[in-house]
Write a protein that holds these residues in place. Structure first.
Motif, PDB file in Angstrom:
ATOM      1  N   PRO A 276      24.205  56.110  26.486  1.00  0.00           N
ATOM      2  CA  PRO A 276      24.341  54.994  25.545  1.00  0.00           C
ATOM      3  C   PRO A 276      24.062  55.351  24.085  1.00  0.00           C
ATOM      4  O   PRO A 276      24.908  55.107  23.220  1.00  0.00           O
ATOM      5  N   LEU A 277      22.914  55.921  23.790  1.00  0.00           N
ATOM      6  CA  LEU A 277      22.559  56.216  22.407  1.00  0.00           C
ATOM      7  C   LEU A 277      23.573  57.175  21.780  1.00  0.00           C
ATOM      8  O   LEU A 277      24.102  56.929  20.692  1.00  0.00           O
ATOM      9  N   ASP A 278      23.894  58.251  22.467  1.00  0.00           N
ATOM     10  CA  ASP A 278      24.820  59.259  21.950  1.00  0.00           C
ATOM     11  C   ASP A 278      26.222  58.679  21.759  1.00  0.00           C
ATOM     12  O   ASP A 278      26.875  58.936  20.749  1.00  0.00           O
ATOM     13  N   SER A 279      26.679  57.919  22.725  1.00  0.00           N
ATOM     14  CA  SER A 279      28.013  57.345  22.669  1.00  0.00           C
ATOM     15  C   SER A 279      28.141  56.365  21.491  1.00  0.00           C
ATOM     16  O   SER A 279      29.139  56.367  20.770  1.00  0.00           O
ATOM     17  N   LEU A 280      27.117  55.558  21.293  1.00  0.00           N
ATOM     18  CA  LEU A 280      27.120  54.621  20.169  1.00  0.00           C
ATOM     19  C   LEU A 280      27.050  55.369  18.835  1.00  0.00           C
ATOM     20  O   LEU A 280      27.774  55.036  17.892  1.00  0.00           O
ATOM     21  N   LEU A 281      26.189  56.384  18.745  1.00  0.00           N
ATOM     22  CA  LEU A 281      26.082  57.171  17.510  1.00  0.00           C
ATOM     23  C   LEU A 281      27.421  57.812  17.147  1.00  0.00           C
ATOM     24  O   LEU A 281      27.858  57.753  15.997  1.00  0.00           O
TER      25      LEU A 281
ATOM     26  N   SER B 200      25.007  43.263  13.724  1.00  0.00           N
ATOM     27  CA  SER B 200      25.974  43.881  12.811  1.00  0.00           C
ATOM     28  C   SER B 200      27.317  44.102  13.490  1.00  0.00           C
ATOM     29  O   SER B 200      28.354  44.117  12.822  1.00  0.00           O
ATOM     30  N   VAL B 201      27.299  44.310  14.819  1.00  0.00           N
ATOM     31  CA  VAL B 201      28.530  44.650  15.539  1.00  0.00           C
ATOM     32  C   VAL B 201      28.897  43.673  16.654  1.00  0.00           C
ATOM     33  O   VAL B 201      29.960  43.798  17.247  1.00  0.00           O
ATOM     34  N   MET B 202      27.996  42.691  16.910  1.00  0.00           N
ATOM     35  CA  MET B 202      28.284  41.704  17.962  1.00  0.00           C
ATOM     36  C   MET B 202      28.093  40.293  17.436  1.00  0.00           C
ATOM     37  O   MET B 202      27.153  40.015  16.698  1.00  0.00           O
ATOM     38  N   ASN B 203      28.990  39.417  17.852  1.00  0.00           N
ATOM     39  CA  ASN B 203      28.860  38.002  17.520  1.00  0.00           C
ATOM     40  C   ASN B 203      27.760  37.402  18.375  1.00  0.00           C
ATOM     41  O   ASN B 203      27.400  37.945  19.417  1.00  0.00           O
ATOM     42  N   GLU B 204      27.251  36.252  17.957  1.00  0.00           N
ATOM     43  CA  GLU B 204      26.199  35.575  18.745  1.00  0.00           C
ATOM     44  C   GLU B 204      26.687  35.212  20.137  1.00  0.00           C
ATOM     45  O   GLU B 204      25.896  35.110  21.071  1.00  0.00           O
ATOM     46  N   SER B 205      27.985  35.039  20.296  1.00  0.00           N
ATOM     47  CA  SER B 205      28.562  34.708  21.596  1.00  0.00           C
ATOM     48  C   SER B 205      28.524  35.894  22.563  1.00  0.00           C
ATOM     49  O   SER B 205      28.813  35.750  23.750  1.00  0.00           O
TER      50      SER B 205
ATOM     51  N   ILE C 270      34.513  49.458  20.289  1.00  0.00           N
ATOM     52  CA  ILE C 270      34.404  48.149  20.943  1.00  0.00           C
ATOM     53  C   ILE C 270      34.013  48.324  22.404  1.00  0.00           C
ATOM     54  O   ILE C 270      33.172  47.590  22.935  1.00  0.00           O
ATOM     55  N   LYS C 271      34.590  49.317  23.054  1.00  0.00           N
ATOM     56  CA  LYS C 271      34.277  49.591  24.460  1.00  0.00           C
ATOM     57  C   LYS C 271      32.790  49.944  24.646  1.00  0.00           C
ATOM     58  O   LYS C 271      32.129  49.407  25.538  1.00  0.00           O
ATOM     59  N   VAL C 272      32.256  50.831  23.803  1.00  0.00           N
ATOM     60  CA  VAL C 272      30.852  51.213  23.971  1.00  0.00           C
ATOM     61  C   VAL C 272      29.905  50.092  23.546  1.00  0.00           C
ATOM     62  O   VAL C 272      28.827  49.950  24.113  1.00  0.00           O
ATOM     63  N   ILE C 273      30.320  49.277  22.589  1.00  0.00           N
ATOM     64  CA  ILE C 273      29.499  48.115  22.197  1.00  0.00           C
ATOM     65  C   ILE C 273      29.397  47.156  23.378  1.00  0.00           C
ATOM     66  O   ILE C 273      28.307  46.706  23.737  1.00  0.00           O
ATOM     67  N   LYS C 274      30.533  46.839  24.004  1.00  0.00           N
ATOM     68  CA  LYS C 274      30.538  45.947  25.178  1.00  0.00           C
ATOM     69  C   LYS C 274      29.664  46.517  26.293  1.00  0.00           C
ATOM     70  O   LYS C 274      28.876  45.814  26.914  1.00  0.00           O
ATOM     71  N   ARG C 275      29.839  47.796  26.520  1.00  0.00           N
ATOM     72  CA  ARG C 275      29.167  48.441  27.643  1.00  0.00           C
ATOM     73  C   ARG C 275      27.655  48.560  27.458  1.00  0.00           C
ATOM     74  O   ARG C 275      26.891  48.361  28.397  1.00  0.00           O
TER      75      ARG C 275
ATOM     76  N   LEU D 167      25.630  47.245  24.610  1.00  0.00           N
ATOM     77  CA  LEU D 167      24.852  46.317  23.787  1.00  0.00           C
ATOM     78  C   LEU D 167      24.907  44.865  24.243  1.00  0.00           C
ATOM     79  O   LEU D 167      24.209  44.025  23.686  1.00  0.00           O
ATOM     80  N   SER D 168      25.703  44.555  25.248  1.00  0.00           N
ATOM     81  CA  SER D 168      25.892  43.155  25.639  1.00  0.00           C
ATOM     82  C   SER D 168      24.609  42.475  26.107  1.00  0.00           C
ATOM     83  O   SER D 168      24.474  41.264  25.981  1.00  0.00           O
TER      84      SER D 168
END
Length: 190
Positions: free
Chosen positions: A22-27, A48-53, A81-86, A88-89
């Motif tokens: 996770p950390l490496d992929s997001l970085l 910064s990268v995700m909506n409140e929803s 977007i894929k790594v954010i979903k995966r 940070l959700s």
């Protein structure tokens, strides 16, 4: 010219090798996409990268620490977007994106030094680059602008994306020389 950017194949290889971390992929993905200095990248929060929803944003604006200017709305790639979903959700909006192992104690993101060690480790251990002295966290910031410049030769667009105030500084940043400009002129016939 400063630190060398990564090339497209290096980024693709790293994406594949880091997809379970996770950390490496997001970085990697946000570092390349957002073209931010490490101090700005590491200060990003989930909001910064995700909506409140709970859905990923498609574009991100960041106030730069060094200049005080806000970036253009930088589009996020499908990879980001894929790594954010995966990854940070399930995080809180106020959480820092790039938390280290002890962040639950300090409530702070990783440091720029930790980030630098991570990038050098990728290059040496995953890409097999022996001499990593020409690379740093800035290599990630420089990757996308270099590709954009190589495809378009539009220095002003790159300047705007990086939030730089001078074309001269952007030319130096990209390593554009008089010889490179003359070579380009030689290839264009009207």
């Amino acid at each position: 010219m400063g630190k060398s950017p990564l090339n497209v194949n290096q980024v693709k290889t790293l994406r594949k090798l880091l997809e379970e971390k996770p950390l490496d992929s997001l970085l990697l993905n946000l570092g390349v996409d957002l073209m931010l200095r490490s101090s700005d990248l590491l200060r990003l929060r989930v909001s910064s990268v995700m909506n409140e929803s709970g859905t990923p944003k498609t574009e991100v604006k960041v106030k730069q620490k060094k200049t005080g200017k806000t970036t253009l709305s930088i589009p996020l790639s499908p990879n980001s977007i894929k790594v954010i979903k995966r990854f940070l959700s399930d995080k809180e909006q106020e959480d820092f994106i790039f938390k280290g192992q002890l962040s639950h104690l300090s409530r702070k993101p990783i440091t720029t030094q930790q980030y630098a060690r991570i990038v050098k480790r990728w290059l040496k251990n995953l890409l097999g680059i022996e001499d990593v002295s020409q690379y740093s966290t800035h290599s990630l910031r420089k990757t996308k602008p270099t590709v954009i410049y190589e495809k378009t030769h539009n220095v002003d667009a790159v300047r705007r994306l990086l939030g730089q105030s001078s074309i001269t500084a952007t030319n130096e940043y990209l390593g554009v020389t008089d010889n490179a400009s003359l070579d380009l002129a030689r290839t264009i016939n009207v």
